[in-house]
Design a protein around this motif. Structure first.
Motif, PDB file in Angstrom:
ATOM      1  N   MET A   1       0.818  -1.191   0.000  1.00 52.92           N
ATOM      2  CA  MET A   1       0.000   0.000   0.000  1.00 52.92           C
ATOM      3  C   MET A   1       0.859   1.250   0.000  1.00 52.92           C
ATOM      4  N   THR A   2       2.039   1.186   0.570  1.00 59.42           N
ATOM      5  CA  THR A   2       2.879   2.380   0.604  1.00 59.42           C
ATOM      6  C   THR A   2       4.250   2.067   0.049  1.00 59.42           C
ATOM      7  N   ARG A   3       4.896   3.111  -0.426  1.00 56.46           N
ATOM      8  CA  ARG A   3       6.262   2.935  -0.900  1.00 56.46           C
ATOM      9  C   ARG A   3       7.217   2.679   0.244  1.00 56.46           C
ATOM     10  N   GLU A   4       6.880   3.243   1.439  1.00 55.13           N
ATOM     11  CA  GLU A   4       7.775   3.040   2.567  1.00 55.13           C
ATOM     12  C   GLU A   4       7.923   1.557   2.890  1.00 55.13           C
ATOM     13  N   ARG A   5       6.854   0.805   2.740  1.00 58.48           N
ATOM     14  CA  ARG A   5       6.890  -0.621   3.036  1.00 58.48           C
ATOM     15  C   ARG A   5       7.268  -1.422   1.804  1.00 58.48           C
ATOM     16  N   GLY A   6       7.383  -0.734   0.663  1.00 58.87           N
ATOM     17  CA  GLY A   6       7.721  -1.441  -0.568  1.00 58.87           C
ATOM     18  C   GLY A   6       6.527  -2.164  -1.147  1.00 58.87           C
TER      19      GLY A   6
ATOM     20  N   ALA B   1      -6.726   7.737  14.814  1.00 56.80           N
ATOM     21  CA  ALA B   1      -5.678   7.612  13.798  1.00 56.80           C
ATOM     22  C   ALA B   1      -4.301   7.865  14.394  1.00 56.80           C
ATOM     23  N   LEU B   2      -4.253   8.602  15.493  1.00 58.71           N
ATOM     24  CA  LEU B   2      -2.965   8.887  16.127  1.00 58.71           C
ATOM     25  C   LEU B   2      -2.312   7.632  16.689  1.00 58.71           C
ATOM     26  N   GLY B   3      -3.115   6.647  17.077  1.00 58.45           N
ATOM     27  CA  GLY B   3      -2.579   5.429  17.660  1.00 58.45           C
ATOM     28  C   GLY B   3      -2.419   4.288  16.677  1.00 58.45           C
ATOM     29  N   ASN B   4      -2.849   4.468  15.438  1.00 57.50           N
ATOM     30  CA  ASN B   4      -2.755   3.409  14.448  1.00 57.50           C
ATOM     31  C   ASN B   4      -1.433   3.492  13.709  1.00 57.50           C
ATOM     32  N   ARG B   5      -0.853   2.369  13.456  1.00 55.23           N
ATOM     33  CA  ARG B   5       0.453   2.297  12.800  1.00 55.23           C
ATOM     34  C   ARG B   5       0.455   2.970  11.419  1.00 55.23           C
ATOM     35  N   TYR B   6      -0.659   2.855  10.694  1.00 54.82           N
ATOM     36  CA  TYR B   6      -0.749   3.424   9.359  1.00 54.82           C
ATOM     37  C   TYR B   6      -1.564   4.709   9.319  1.00 54.82           C
ATOM     38  N   GLY B   7      -1.959   5.219  10.471  1.00 55.98           N
ATOM     39  CA  GLY B   7      -2.724   6.449  10.532  1.00 55.98           C
ATOM     40  C   GLY B   7      -4.182   6.294  10.151  1.00 55.98           C
ATOM     41  N   LEU B   8      -4.703   5.081  10.253  1.00 55.57           N
ATOM     42  CA  LEU B   8      -6.111   4.851   9.936  1.00 55.57           C
ATOM     43  C   LEU B   8      -6.949   5.032  11.188  1.00 55.57           C
TER      44      LEU B   8
ATOM     45  N   ASP C   1       1.758   6.680  -1.635  1.00 55.71           N
ATOM     46  CA  ASP C   1       2.114   7.049  -0.272  1.00 55.71           C
ATOM     47  C   ASP C   1       0.866   7.428   0.497  1.00 55.71           C
ATOM     48  N   LEU C   2       0.833   7.014   1.758  1.00 55.96           N
ATOM     49  CA  LEU C   2      -0.257   7.436   2.629  1.00 55.96           C
ATOM     50  C   LEU C   2      -0.111   8.912   2.931  1.00 55.96           C
ATOM     51  N   ALA C   3      -1.243   9.601   3.060  1.00 51.57           N
ATOM     52  CA  ALA C   3      -1.217  11.025   3.378  1.00 51.57           C
ATOM     53  C   ALA C   3      -0.759  11.213   4.819  1.00 51.57           C
ATOM     54  N   PRO C   4       0.050  12.210   5.086  1.00 53.41           N
ATOM     55  CA  PRO C   4       0.505  12.449   6.463  1.00 53.41           C
ATOM     56  C   PRO C   4      -0.660  12.899   7.343  1.00 53.41           C
ATOM     57  N   LEU C   5      -0.580  12.554   8.632  1.00 53.46           N
ATOM     58  CA  LEU C   5      -1.649  12.914   9.560  1.00 53.46           C
ATOM     59  C   LEU C   5      -1.844  14.423   9.658  1.00 53.46           C
TER      60      LEU C   5
ATOM     61  N   VAL D   1     -11.381   2.563   8.895  1.00 54.17           N
ATOM     62  CA  VAL D   1     -11.538   1.112   9.002  1.00 54.17           C
ATOM     63  C   VAL D   1     -12.981   0.715   8.695  1.00 54.17           C
ATOM     64  N   ALA D   2     -13.942   1.442   9.275  1.00 57.89           N
ATOM     65  CA  ALA D   2     -15.355   1.118   9.069  1.00 57.89           C
ATOM     66  C   ALA D   2     -15.783   1.315   7.615  1.00 57.89           C
ATOM     67  N   ALA D   3     -15.253   2.329   6.967  1.00 53.89           N
ATOM     68  CA  ALA D   3     -15.637   2.623   5.583  1.00 53.89           C
ATOM     69  C   ALA D   3     -14.757   1.901   4.562  1.00 53.89           C
ATOM     70  N   GLY D   4     -13.694   1.279   5.019  1.00 54.00           N
ATOM     71  CA  GLY D   4     -12.775   0.622   4.090  1.00 54.00           C
ATOM     72  C   GLY D   4     -12.067   1.634   3.201  1.00 54.00           C
ATOM     73  N   SER D   5     -11.698   2.764   3.781  1.00 51.11           N
ATOM     74  CA  SER D   5     -11.065   3.832   3.013  1.00 51.11           C
ATOM     75  C   SER D   5      -9.644   4.069   3.474  1.00 51.11           C
ATOM     76  N   VAL D   6      -8.904   4.779   2.654  1.00 51.83           N
ATOM     77  CA  VAL D   6      -7.533   5.143   2.977  1.00 51.83           C
ATOM     78  C   VAL D   6      -7.269   6.513   2.349  1.00 51.83           C
ATOM     79  N   MET D   7      -6.468   7.301   3.033  1.00 49.19           N
ATOM     80  CA  MET D   7      -6.112   8.639   2.534  1.00 49.19           C
ATOM     81  C   MET D   7      -4.712   8.572   1.929  1.00 49.19           C
ATOM     82  N   LEU D   8      -4.625   8.968   0.673  1.00 49.60           N
ATOM     83  CA  LEU D   8      -3.367   8.916  -0.066  1.00 49.60           C
ATOM     84  C   LEU D   8      -2.959  10.297  -0.536  1.00 49.60           C
ATOM     85  N   LYS D   9      -1.660  10.467  -0.759  1.00 54.60           N
ATOM     86  CA  LYS D   9      -1.189  11.700  -1.396  1.00 54.60           C
ATOM     87  C   LYS D   9      -1.708  11.689  -2.827  1.00 54.60           C
ATOM     88  N   ALA D  10      -2.305  12.797  -3.219  1.00 51.83           N
ATOM     89  CA  ALA D  10      -2.843  12.904  -4.587  1.00 51.83           C
ATOM     90  C   ALA D  10      -1.748  13.336  -5.542  1.00 51.83           C
TER      91      ALA D  10
END
Length: 142
Positions: free
Chosen positions: A1-6, A119-126, A18-22, A131-140
């Motif tokens: 899902m992210t480049r950081e994790r490859g 989101a502050l306590g989640n490893r990926y900022g979710l 890339d995931l969007a920064p918090l 989680v409930a909506a099955g969504s993710v925020m990405l850099k556009a």
């Protein structure tokens, strides 16, 4: 899902996103809330929207936010705040638009504010709303 994790999504042939920064996510949320507040006060000032007691006014503002945010994420992948911060909200499984029901779930939970703080306590900022909506925020893409 992210480049950081490859990682790379199996549904796409392109590079991972890339995931969007918090900080950007919270700034976008702040911009959207302020936009809804300004719209509410403008409508109240012009007399197009009644100004009841403070509790009802707050419910109306939250309702306006839910309608606005749901519409933005149903028909596009960005709200005004997300566009300014250059981030997008997409489905975690396909990378496409959320659709009405996922956008509505995300908007209602996000209007409660507490799920966003998780989101502050989640490893990926979710947050719980993601989680409930099955969504993710990405850099556009710029």
């Amino acid at each position: 899902m992210t480049r950081e994790r490859g990682g790379k999504a199996t549904e796409t042939d392109g590079p991972g996103h890339d995931l969007a920064p918090l900080a950007g996510r919270f700034t976008a949320l702040f911009i959207d809330w302020v936009s809804c507040l300004l719209l509410f006060y403008l409508l109240s000032w012009t007399g197009l929207w009644p100004t009841p007691d403070p509790f009802t006014s707050n419910l109306l503002i939250a309702s306006l936010f839910i309608v606005y945010y749901t519409a933005c994420l149903t028909f596009r992948d960005q709200s005004l705040g997300m566009a300014i911060m250059r981030i997008a909200c997409v489905r975690a499984d396909t990378g496409g638009r959320l659709g009405l029901w996922r956008a509505l779930v995300r908007s209602v939970l996000l209007s409660l504010v507490l799920p966003a703080l998780t989101a502050l306590g989640n490893r990926y900022g979710l947050g719980l709303h993601d989680v409930a909506a099955g969504s993710v925020m990405l850099k556009a893409d710029a």
